[in-house]
Design an enzyme around this catalytic site. Structure first.
Site, mmCIF file in Angstrom:
data_model
loop_
_atom_site.group_PDB
_atom_site.id
_atom_site.type_symbol
_atom_site.label_atom_id
_atom_site.label_comp_id
_atom_site.label_asym_id
_atom_site.label_seq_id
_atom_site.Cartn_x
_atom_site.Cartn_y
_atom_site.Cartn_z
ATOM 1 N N LYS A 258 3.319 -10.065 -5.972
ATOM 2 C CA LYS A 258 2.358 -9.163 -5.336
ATOM 3 C C LYS A 258 0.972 -9.492 -5.871
ATOM 4 O O LYS A 258 0.760 -9.494 -7.088
ATOM 5 C CB LYS A 258 2.725 -7.706 -5.643
ATOM 6 C CG LYS A 258 1.679 -6.668 -5.195
ATOM 7 C CD LYS A 258 2.130 -5.232 -5.471
ATOM 8 C CE LYS A 258 1.024 -4.210 -5.174
ATOM 9 N NZ LYS A 258 1.427 -2.817 -5.460
ATOM 10 N N ASP A 263 -6.258 -2.284 -5.547
ATOM 11 C CA ASP A 263 -5.525 -1.311 -4.736
ATOM 12 C C ASP A 263 -6.167 0.065 -4.889
ATOM 13 O O ASP A 263 -5.949 0.760 -5.873
ATOM 14 C CB ASP A 263 -4.049 -1.273 -5.203
ATOM 15 C CG ASP A 263 -3.258 -0.190 -4.478
ATOM 16 O OD1 ASP A 263 -3.732 0.319 -3.445
ATOM 17 O OD2 ASP A 263 -2.141 0.124 -4.968
ATOM 18 N N LYS A 270 -6.402 6.818 -3.877
ATOM 19 C CA LYS A 270 -5.990 7.227 -5.222
ATOM 20 C C LYS A 270 -7.068 8.100 -5.862
ATOM 21 O O LYS A 270 -8.238 7.990 -5.508
ATOM 22 C CB LYS A 270 -5.800 5.980 -6.102
ATOM 23 C CG LYS A 270 -4.580 5.138 -5.774
ATOM 24 C CD LYS A 270 -4.505 3.915 -6.685
ATOM 25 C CE LYS A 270 -3.314 3.042 -6.360
ATOM 26 N NZ LYS A 270 -2.016 3.671 -6.640
ATOM 27 N N ASP A 281 -3.334 -4.974 -10.098
ATOM 28 C CA ASP A 281 -2.254 -4.908 -9.107
ATOM 29 C C ASP A 281 -1.871 -6.286 -8.558
ATOM 30 O O ASP A 281 -1.088 -6.396 -7.630
ATOM 31 C CB ASP A 281 -2.651 -3.952 -7.972
ATOM 32 C CG ASP A 281 -1.460 -3.210 -7.388
ATOM 33 O OD1 ASP A 281 -0.395 -3.192 -8.031
ATOM 34 O OD2 ASP A 281 -1.600 -2.661 -6.272
ATOM 35 N N ASP A 340 -0.865 3.931 0.421
ATOM 36 C CA ASP A 340 -0.863 3.465 -0.967
ATOM 37 C C ASP A 340 0.449 2.746 -1.316
ATOM 38 O O ASP A 340 0.554 2.136 -2.368
ATOM 39 C CB ASP A 340 -1.099 4.658 -1.910
ATOM 40 C CG ASP A 340 -1.527 4.226 -3.298
ATOM 41 O OD1 ASP A 340 -1.826 3.022 -3.473
ATOM 42 O OD2 ASP A 340 -1.576 5.100 -4.197
ATOM 43 N N GLU A 342 1.426 -0.020 -0.364
ATOM 44 C CA GLU A 342 0.998 -1.238 0.336
ATOM 45 C C GLU A 342 1.682 -2.498 -0.181
ATOM 46 O O GLU A 342 1.844 -3.460 0.563
ATOM 47 C CB GLU A 342 -0.527 -1.395 0.215
ATOM 48 C CG GLU A 342 -1.039 -2.091 -1.054
ATOM 49 C CD GLU A 342 -0.693 -1.375 -2.344
ATOM 50 O OE1 GLU A 342 -0.437 -0.163 -2.289
ATOM 51 O OE2 GLU A 342 -0.660 -2.022 -3.413
ATOM 52 N N ARG A 344 4.729 -3.139 -0.962
ATOM 53 C CA ARG A 344 5.983 -3.443 -0.256
ATOM 54 C C ARG A 344 5.706 -3.990 1.142
ATOM 55 O O ARG A 344 6.490 -4.767 1.676
ATOM 56 C CB ARG A 344 6.884 -2.200 -0.239
ATOM 57 C CG ARG A 344 6.331 -1.030 0.526
ATOM 58 C CD ARG A 344 7.014 0.283 0.165
ATOM 59 N NE ARG A 344 6.561 0.797 -1.130
ATOM 60 C CZ ARG A 344 7.010 1.921 -1.679
ATOM 61 N NH1 ARG A 344 7.942 2.648 -1.080
ATOM 62 N NH2 ARG A 344 6.544 2.317 -2.859
HETATM 63 N N1 BES Z 1 0.066 -0.474 -7.306
HETATM 64 C C1 BES Z 1 0.678 0.805 -7.164
HETATM 65 C C2 BES Z 1 1.746 1.074 -8.220
HETATM 66 C C3 BES Z 1 1.292 1.240 -9.643
HETATM 67 C C4 BES Z 1 1.090 2.497 -10.172
HETATM 68 C C5 BES Z 1 1.132 0.148 -10.468
HETATM 69 C C6 BES Z 1 0.713 2.638 -11.484
HETATM 70 C C7 BES Z 1 0.743 0.302 -11.783
HETATM 71 C C8 BES Z 1 0.551 1.550 -12.293
HETATM 72 C C9 BES Z 1 1.363 0.888 -5.801
HETATM 73 O O1 BES Z 1 0.738 0.199 -4.774
HETATM 74 C C10 BES Z 1 1.383 2.332 -5.421
HETATM 75 O O2 BES Z 1 0.346 2.884 -5.229
HETATM 76 N N2 BES Z 1 2.578 2.917 -5.338
HETATM 77 C C11 BES Z 1 2.734 4.282 -5.008
HETATM 78 C C12 BES Z 1 3.849 4.402 -3.991
HETATM 79 C C13 BES Z 1 3.943 5.754 -3.364
HETATM 80 C C14 BES Z 1 2.733 6.022 -2.521
HETATM 81 C C15 BES Z 1 5.201 5.819 -2.523
HETATM 82 C C16 BES Z 1 3.057 5.045 -6.288
HETATM 83 O O3 BES Z 1 3.757 4.507 -7.140
HETATM 84 O O4 BES Z 1 2.575 6.156 -6.418
HETATM 85 ZN ZN ZN Z 2 -0.372 -1.416 -5.318
HETATM 86 MN MN MN Z 3 -0.767 1.352 -3.854
#
Ligand code: BES
Ligand code: ZN
Ligand code: MN
Length: 490
Positions: A258, A263, A270, A281, A340, A342, A344
């Protein structure tokens, strides 16, 4: 990067600004009698007076040695069960301290060591001396400290030790590259920059490279990846590196990373607090590039493909919206519940793209979910696979690399959580089992080959200063990728 070499001179005779002597808990001085004599018994006295016990991370700084090393630091290894891990940790600490002292060079001594231990020490020294100072103005001349530039490991100069040194340098280079890319801010480490870095690796080591931009991804009907990229003016890049060390017809290992250079969350934006960490990210992608840097130096006899899905996730008038439905390359429709989620979406099309290489195995690594950080903290990466033997292989590789991982389930029962009212699948299952549902989503696109997913959200970077790792990127998953590949060389 730190230049590491080996030398076979006795520690008491080495002319250096700084000598580290690594010793286990309750050390005995039989191996360093010469050094004890050179310090007029200071080592014996320090141990007798319990100024130094050899406990893990303990350091005792001695000066006033008449000949040989000008400074000597006794460094504790603690109770040693895994020598490679203990040496790596101590070497990291040693180099970090040598760098702080501003002495420019250091020497490491830890008695008789094997070539494998020489490799671990080299990796540790390089990791400990790593820093990202490219964007800081230099300190005024008078206060300027010499960065640690050279380190020497004392060991018998056999060909085998040289192999250990070379392996350590290759892995250290890969990890240093991954960490630099990760630490670079999002306005400098853009998808374009990642593609240029890949092109540079390809050129230096004669590897194959393909980079798809927006137009090429449209032609490939990568509606999932493009949904993320539609909100950003930056050109998205799907970067493909091909290392051919094996027989031409041998199925490759495919590594997918990834590469979200930033992000923001997109329309599902966020909170501001800590958003700056989302420059990290792209650590999965950085790990893929770091691995290829190491592969170029190590030249193992197998074929490896690296794929990095690079873009940024931004809110804008052209951005995807919650409720939108897009179509991935493999034909599956996706309802976007949360913009968010994204990573996946980007990985879905990268995983479909991987199929054309007829992979022996595909492993993806992604800072994918906050839920994985809740589940495993900052100690272990999450591993997801339906193939138990592959999970075992990955756990073992992680252990050897000092980048531990731990399995989480990937059972069909969880599929229910990502069922959509309007599409084949939705991109968020909400809070319960968030790391698992993200992996379940990826599974829909990882078709036709053995596959495992690594969630490195908790392990790829540290938000605080740790003993061996400064605040910032750890290099994960570079070491584990390299160990996995090595484990498959016959
Ligand atoms: N890049 C984030 C995940 C992340 C969170 C990485 C904290 C490092 C530290 C990812 O893109 C994300 O935002 N995931 C969301 C998914 C949710 C919206 C289903 C998450 O984990 O909150
Ligand atoms: Zn992300
Ligand atoms: Mn995200």
């Amino acid at each position: 990067m730190l230049a590491v070499s080996i030398n076979s001179v006795p520690p008491a005779e080495v002319g250096t600004a700084l000598l580290f002597v690594a010793l286990p808990e309750n050390p005995n001085l039989s191996g360093i009698a010469g050094l004890d004599a050179a310090t007029q018994g200071a080592l014996t006295r320090s141990i007798e007076m319990k100024d130094f016990r050899g406990s893990r991370d303990e350091m005792l700084h001695l000066t006033g040695i008449v000949k040989g090393p000008r400074r000597l630091i006794l460094l504790g290894l603690g109770v040693v069960t895994d020598r490679r891990a203990a040496f790596k940790r101590a070497a990291t600490l040693a180099a970090r301290n040598a760098n702080r002292l501003g002495v420019g060079e250091m020497v490491w001594y830890s008695g008789q060591i094997t070539p494998e231990e020489t490799e671990s020490i080299t990796i540790g020294l390089i990791a400990g001396s790593w820093e990202y100072a490219d964007l800081k103005s230099p300190a005024p001349e008078a206060e300027r400290k010499k960065p640690l530039e050279r380190a020497v490991i004392l060991t018998s100069n056999t060909d085998d030790s040289r192999k250990g040194l070379a392996g350590g340098q290759a892995i250290g280079s890969g990890q240093s590259l991954a960490r630099r890319l990760a630490m670079m801010p999002g306005n400098l480490c853009t998808p374009e920059y990642l593609a240029e870095t890949a092109a540079d690796i390809a050129k230096r080591y004669s590897m194959g490279i393909t980079v798809l931009g927006r137009k090429e991804m449209e032609a490939e009907r990568m509606g999932s990846f493009l949904a993320v990229a539609q909100g950003t003016p930056q050109e998205p890049k799907l970067i493909v590196l091909e290392y051919k060390g094996g027989k031409p017809n041998a199925k490759p290992i495919v590594l997918v990373g990834k590469g979200l250079c930033f992000d923001s969350g997109g329309i599902s934006i966020k909170p501001a607090q800590g958003m700056e960490f989302m420059k990290f990210d792209m650590c999965g992608g950085a790990g893929v590039l770091g691995t290829f840097e190491a592969l170029g130096q190590m030249q193992p006899a197998l074929n490896v493909i690296g794929i990095v899905g690079a873009t940024t996730n931004m809110p804008s008038g052209t951005a995807m919206n919650p409720g939108d439905v897009v179509k991935a390359q493999n034909g599956k429709s996706i309802e976007i519940i949360n913009t968010d989620a994204e990573g996946r979406l980007v990985l879905a099309d990268c995983l479909s793209y991987a199929k054309r290489f007829d992979p022996d195995v595909v492993i993806d690594a992604a800072t994918l979910t906050g839920a994985c950080v809740i589940a495993l903290g900052h100690t272990a990466s999450g591993v997801f696979s339906s193939d138990d033997a592959l999970v075992a292989e990955i756990l073992a590789a992680g252990k050897r690399a000092g980048e531990p991982a731990w399995p989480l389930p990937l059972w069909d029962d969880y599929k229910e959580l990502i069922k959509s009212d309007v599409a084949d699948v939705k991109n968020s299952g909400g809070r319960p089992a968030g790391a698992v549902t993200a992996a379940m989503f990826l599974k829909e696109f990882a078709e036709g080959y053995p596959w495992a997913h690594l969630d490195i959200a908790g392990t790829a970077y540290s938000e605080t200063d740790l003993v061996t790792i400064p605040k910032g990127p750890t290099g994960v998953p570079t070491g584990m990728f390299i160990e996995f590949i090595r484990g498959r060389v016959r």
